[in-house]
Design an enzyme around this catalytic site. Structure first.
Site, PDB file in Angstrom:
ATOM      1  N   ASP A 282     -29.432 -35.756  51.652  1.00  0.00           N
ATOM      2  CA  ASP A 282     -28.313 -35.534  51.626  1.00  0.00           C
ATOM      3  C   ASP A 282     -27.725 -34.219  52.024  1.00  0.00           C
ATOM      4  OD1 ASP A 282     -25.790 -36.414  50.875  1.00  0.00           O
ATOM      5  OD2 ASP A 282     -26.110 -36.385  48.596  1.00  0.00           O
TER       6      ASP A 282
HETATM    7  C1  NOJ Z   1     -22.837 -36.568  50.423  1.00  0.00           C
HETATM    8  C2  NOJ Z   1     -23.044 -37.304  48.772  1.00  0.00           C
HETATM    9  O1  NOJ Z   1     -24.411 -36.707  48.091  1.00  0.00           O
HETATM   10  C3  NOJ Z   1     -23.948 -38.558  49.537  1.00  0.00           C
HETATM   11  O2  NOJ Z   1     -23.422 -39.752  48.145  1.00  0.00           O
HETATM   12  C4  NOJ Z   1     -22.824 -38.821  50.335  1.00  0.00           C
HETATM   13  O3  NOJ Z   1     -23.775 -40.190  50.996  1.00  0.00           O
HETATM   14  C5  NOJ Z   1     -22.955 -38.048  51.698  1.00  0.00           C
HETATM   15  N1  NOJ Z   1     -22.488 -36.409  50.465  1.00  0.00           N
HETATM   16  C6  NOJ Z   1     -22.514 -38.428  52.561  1.00  0.00           C
HETATM   17  O4  NOJ Z   1     -21.410 -38.546  52.761  1.00  0.00           O
END
Ligand code: NOJ
Length: 763
Positions: A282
Site C-alpha cells: 500500500d
Molecule cells: C491507500 C489505500 O489504502 C489503498 O486502498 C489504495 O488502493 C491506495 N492508497 C492507492 O490509492
C-alpha cells in the site's frame, strides 16, 4: 505511432517465442518468455519494474516519461485517460527492453459511472447486480486505458467506527466471500488479458478491517482461529476466483506489519494458498515499517519487505535506493529481487500487455473527444443496481410508497448533494453527472406533484470536522457550509414543510465522513441535522427519513421519530433516480443490511455471529449476571440481514430431508416463502447454521447460504438448500479444518434475528 511502437517491441523481442500472441500452452510459454526476458535485464531494469508510482505532484509528466524510458518505473496509478497514459507507454517502448507499463487505479464501485458504495452493493444480496457493477466498471476503466484495479476491497469489518466500512462488503465472512468472487469475475471476465477487462488486485491483505477501535491504520491483534475462520476467507475467495494481484495491508498483525510479515506473505499466501500473482505494497507502506518500529531505517525496511515478498513498492523510491546496496552487501539475494520481478512481468503478461502494450490504450484517433461524455455512462445499469441496494428500515402506516401528487417538502443537507451521492473512492466519476435526491424526485413526479426544497441544516457545524472533511480527499472542497444561522435554515425548512403533505428529509454523513482515515467516535447523525429532524417531527406531518451514510449509524432516536426510513448508503451516479423509484413505489425495496446497526457506540463490536458464551442474555432474561450493558437495551438496533418490503413475506417451518447427515453426504433443508401482501416483491431467504457443541465455542449462527427470490402477490415458493459436510467445517484450535460430529441447528429467516429452526446430527 502506436503501431510503430508495438512493432518495435515485437522486433526487439523476436527471440522470445511467446511474445506475439497468447500461445496454446500459456503457462509454459509465459515461463519461458519471462525467463528469457529476465536474462536480458540489468539489475537496475529489474528494480525499475518494482516501482509503482502515483501520477501526482511529486514528479512532472516529462520527468515521469524520462524515468520510464530509462526503465526506472514499472507501473503507475491515478491517471485515467488514454491520452495521458499513451505517452507513458510510448516512453516504456523507448526503453532498452521495451517492457510495457501497466496503469492501475482504485476502481472500487464504478469508474465513470458510479455504482453504490460496496457496503450498499452488499445490501443487495444480488450477485448478478454486483457482478454487473464490476463488469461495467471494468469496461469503462479499460476503455480509459486502465489495466488493473486496486479492488475488490474485501476487508471484513465489525467496527463501524472505521471509516472504510463503506468500502467493504460488511461484517459477514460468507457474504463477503461470495461477493469477492463475483467482483473478481466481473472485473477480469474469463481472462484479465481481455481488452475490455482489468486485472483485480484484492485488498487489503490482511485483516485491515479489524484495526483496533476502528482507528484507521491501527494494529490488529487477533487469534489464529478467528483469522482463519472469519477474516481470511474473503481474500482467499478472490484469489480462488483468479484475482491476479494482492495489495498488502497497512496494519500490523499480532505485532508484525503485513508489509514485513513473512508468515502472511510467504507461508500463507504463497505456500498454503499457492498464489502466483503480483503483490503490491500500500501507499508508502514499506517506509512505514520504520514507524511501526520494526525497521531501523529505510534500508532495513526495504530488506524486510523484499524478503517478505512485497513485489511492487507503491509510490516511493525505496527499492530503487536500497535494493542495490542490500544486494551488494549480501543482505539480500538476487533471487529475492528476481522473484518479485517475475511476478510483475507475469502480471503484465497476464494482462496481455506483452502481446499488445496498447490493448487498452487504443489509437489516438479513437480517443473519446470528451472522456466525461454522457454517452460513455451506463446509467440504466447504475439505476437498476442502485435500487436493489436500498434498505427499507421502517414503514409505519404504509407511509411509503409516496403518491405522485400534492406537495412534498424535500429537506436536508444531503437532498441536493451531488458529491456525496457518489460516496468515497468514486473513481473517475463526475459529481455534476450524479442525480441527487432532489433531481430524482423532480424527474419522478414531473408536473404531477410539487417538490419544495430547503437545505434545512449543514452536514455539521463542528469546526474540527469541517476542517478534516475539507482536507480529506485530494484538494477538492468536500462540503459547503451555509453561513446562515442554524435557526434560519430550520425556519426555511419548516416553511417548506408547512405547505406539504409529507416531508422527506435526506440526512446522514457526507461521503468524506466514511472514507480512508475517517474514523469516528460518535457514529450518529450530526447535531445540526438532528435539530432539523426534531423540528420537522414537531410539525406532526408524515416524516420520511432518507439516510445517506457509509457505515451503520446510531439512529435509534431517528428511527423512533420517522414514520418511514430508507437506508440509501451513497447510491452513485443514478442514486437520486433509484431513491425516487423506491420512494414512489416504482421499485419495491428488497435490500437487506450486510452489517448490524448498534444502538450505541458503547456496544461495538456488535455483530450477529459472535461465539457462544457462558452467560448470554436472551429476551425475557433479567439483566443481572448476563452478558450485556445495564445502561443499554441489549441487542442491536437493527440486525444483520434486516430489511423490509412494501409487501409482506411469511416463512413456513423448516423441513429437513433427514435428521442425520453422514460425513461426505448432504441433506436438503426446505422452507416455503409466501408473499402474503398485495404487491409483487423480492426478498432474501437466509440460511444460518449453528454447531451446538464442538471442541471449541462456535458462533451462535453463521450465514451459509441465501436465495433472493421474486414472488408475485399471493405467490408461494418452496426453496431448497443443500447442506453438506463442507458447510459444517471450521478451523479448530489446531487450525485443522474439519466438521465435528454432533448436533447442528438449521436456522432460516428473512433476517439473522427472526429465524425458524430445525436440527440434525452429523454422524
Ligand atoms: C491507500 C489505500 O489504502 C489503498 O486502498 C489504495 O488502493 C491506495 N492508497 C492507492 O490509492
Amino acid at each position: 505511432m502506436r503501431k510503430l511502437c508495438a512493432l518495435a517491441v515485437l522486433a526487439s523481442l523476436a527471440a522470445a517465442p511467446a511474445f506475439a500472441q497468447t500461445p496454446p500452452s500459456p503457462l509454459k510459454s509465459k515461463e519461458v518468455f519471462i525467463r528469457d526476458l529476465m536474462q536480458r535485464m540489468t539489475l537496475d531494469e529489474k528494480i525499475g519494474q518494482l516501482r509503482l508510482i502515483s501520477i501526482g505532484p511529486e514528479m512532472t509528466k516529462p520527468q515521469i516519461r524520462e524515468e520510464i524510458a530509462a526503465g526506472r518505473i514499472g507501473a503507475t496509478f491515478n491517471s485515467v485517460r488514454r491520452d495521458e497514459n499513451r505517452p507513458m507507454q510510448d516512453a516504456a517502448l523507448r526503453s532498452r527492453l521495451k517492457i510495457p507499463m501497466f496503469f492501475a487505479y482504485d476502481v472500487i464501485h464504478g469508474h465513470r459511472t458510479i455504482f453504490p458504495i460496496s457496503l450498499g452493493l452488499a445490501a443487495s444480496w444480488d450477485m448478478d447486480a454486483i457482478g454487473l457493477s464490476a463488469k461495467v466498471a471494468a469496461q469503462e476503466a479499460s476503455a480509459d486505458s486502465l489495466d488493473m484495479t486496486f479492488g475488490p476491497m474485501v476487508d471484513v469489518s465489525r467496527d463501524p467506527r472505521w471509516g472504510r466500512t463503506s468500502e467493504g462488503f460488511g461484517e459477514d465472512t460468507y457474504l463477503t466471500s461470495r461477493i469477492a468472487k463475483v467482483m473478481v469475475e466481473g472485473f477480469q471476465g474469463k481472462d484479465p488479458a481481455a481488452p475490455d477487462r482489468v486485472m483485480a488486485s484484492v485488498k487489503h491483505f490482511a485483516l485491515y478491517g479489524a484495526v483496533e477501535g476502528g482507528r484507521d491504520y491501527n494494529i490488529v491483534d487477533m487469534s489464529p482461529t478467528r483469522m482463519y475462520q472469519d477474516y481470511l476467507p474473503p481474500y482467499r475467495a478472490a484469489l480462488d476466483a483468479g484475482a491476479g494481484g494482492v495489495m498488502v495491508a497497512l496494519n500490523s498483525i499480532n505485532g508484525v506489519p503485513a508489509t514485513s510479515n513473512r508468515w502472511l506473505m510467504q507461508d500463507l499466501l504463497r505456500k498454503d494458498w499457492g498464489f502466483k500473482g503480483v503483490t503490491i505494497s500500500d501507499h508508502g507502506a514499506i517506509l512505514e515499517l520504520v514507524k511501526h518500529g520494526v525497521a531501523a531505517d529505510s534500508r532495513e525496511a526495504a530488506k524486510l519487505a523484499i524478503k517478505a515478498g512485497i513485489d511492487m513498492s507503491m509510490n516511493d523510491k525505496v527499492y530503487g535506493d536500497q535494493l542495490p546496496l542490500l544486494l551488494k552487501a549480501g543482505e539480500i539475494d538476487q533471487r529475492d529481487i528476481d522473484n518479485a520481478v517475475r511476478e510483475v512481468l507475469g502480471a503484465k503478461y497476464d494482462m496481455g500487455l506483452f502481446a499488445d502494450p496498447y490493448r487498452r490504450i487504443g489509437k489516438a484517433a479513437d480517443d473519446p473527444a470528451d472522456v466525461n461524455a454522457e454517452s460513455r455512462l451506463h446509467r440504466d445499469a447504475a439505476r437498476d443496481v442502485a435500487r436493489r441496494t436500498l434498505v427499507l428500515l421502517k414503514n409505519e402506516h404504509r407511509t411509503l410508497p409516496l403518491k405522485k401528487q400534492g406537495t412534498i417538502a424535500l429537506v436536508g443537507p444531503l437532498a441536493d448533494a451531488p458529491i456525496d451521492m457518489m460516496g468515497s473512492w468514486s473513481g473517475a466519476g463526475v459529481p455534476e453527472q450524479s442525480i441527487t435526491v432532489l433531481k430524482g424526485l423532480q424527474d419522478a413526479v414531473g408536473d404531477q406533484a410539487k417538490i419544495v426544497y430547503a437545505k434545512g441544516a449543514n452536514i455539521t457545524e463542528d469546526p474540527r470536522e469541517i476542517s478534516f472533511l475539507n482536507h480529506i480527499i485530494f484538494d477538492r472542497k468536500e462540503i459547503d457550509i451555509d453561513p446562515r444561522p442554524a435557526s434560519e435554515m430550520i425556519a426555511e425548512a419548516l416553511k417548506a414543510a408547512a405547505g406539504a403533505d409529507v416531508i422527506v428529509a435526506a440526512v446522514g454523513e457526507s461521503r468524506g465522513m466514511s472514507h480512508e482515515s475517517a474514523s469516528r467516535t460518535h457514529i450518529d447523525i450530526p447535531a445540526p441535522q438532528q435539530a432539523l429532524i426534531d423540528a420537522l417531527k414537531a410539525t406532526g406531518k408524515p416524516l420520511v427519513l432518507v439516510l445517506m451514510n457509509g457505515r451503520p449509524l446510531t439512529i435509534e432516536r431517528q428511527l423512533n421519530q420517522a414514520d418511514a426510513m430508507l437506508e440509501t448508503w451513497f447510491a452513485g451516479t443514478e442514486g437520486g433516480h433509484a431513491i425516487a423509484d423506491v420512494l414512489f413505489g416504482d421499485y419495491n425495496p428488497s435490500g437487506k443490511l450486510a452489517v448490524t446497526f448498534p444502538r450505541s457506540v458503547g456496544q461495538i463490536p456488535v455483530y450477529y455471529s459472535h461465539l457462544s458464551i457462558g452467560r448470554p442474555w436472551s429476551p425475557g432474561d433479567q439483566p443481572n449476571y448476563h452478558s450485556q450493558y445495564f445502561d443499554e437495551q441489549p441487542g442491536p438496533l437493527l440486525p444483520f440481514g434486516y430489511g423490509l418490503s412494501y409487501t409482506d413475506f411469511k416463512l413456513s417451518d423448516v423441513s429437513l430431508s433427514s435428521a442425520t447427515l453422514n460425513k461426505g453426504g448432504s441433506l436438503d433443508a426446505s422452507v416455503t416463502v409466501s408473499n402474503v401482501g398485495a404487491r409483487d416483491g423480492e426478498t432474501v431467504v437466509q440460511l444460518y447454521l449453528r454447531d451446538v457443541a464442538a471442541s471449541m465455542a462456535r458462533p451462535i449462527k453463521e450465514l451459509k447460504n441465501f436465495q433472493k427470490v421474486m414472488l408475485k402477490a399471493g405467490e408461494s415458493r418452496t426453496l431448497h438448500f443443500s447442506i453438506g459436510e463442507d458447510d459444517l467445517k471450521f478451523y479448530n484450535s489446531q487450525l485443522q479444518y474439519a466438521a465435528e460430529p454432533g448436533q447442528f441447528l438449521v436456522q432460516i429467516g428473512l433476517d439473522s434475528d427472526d429465524v425458524k429452526q430445525q436440527s440434525f446430527v452429523l454422524k
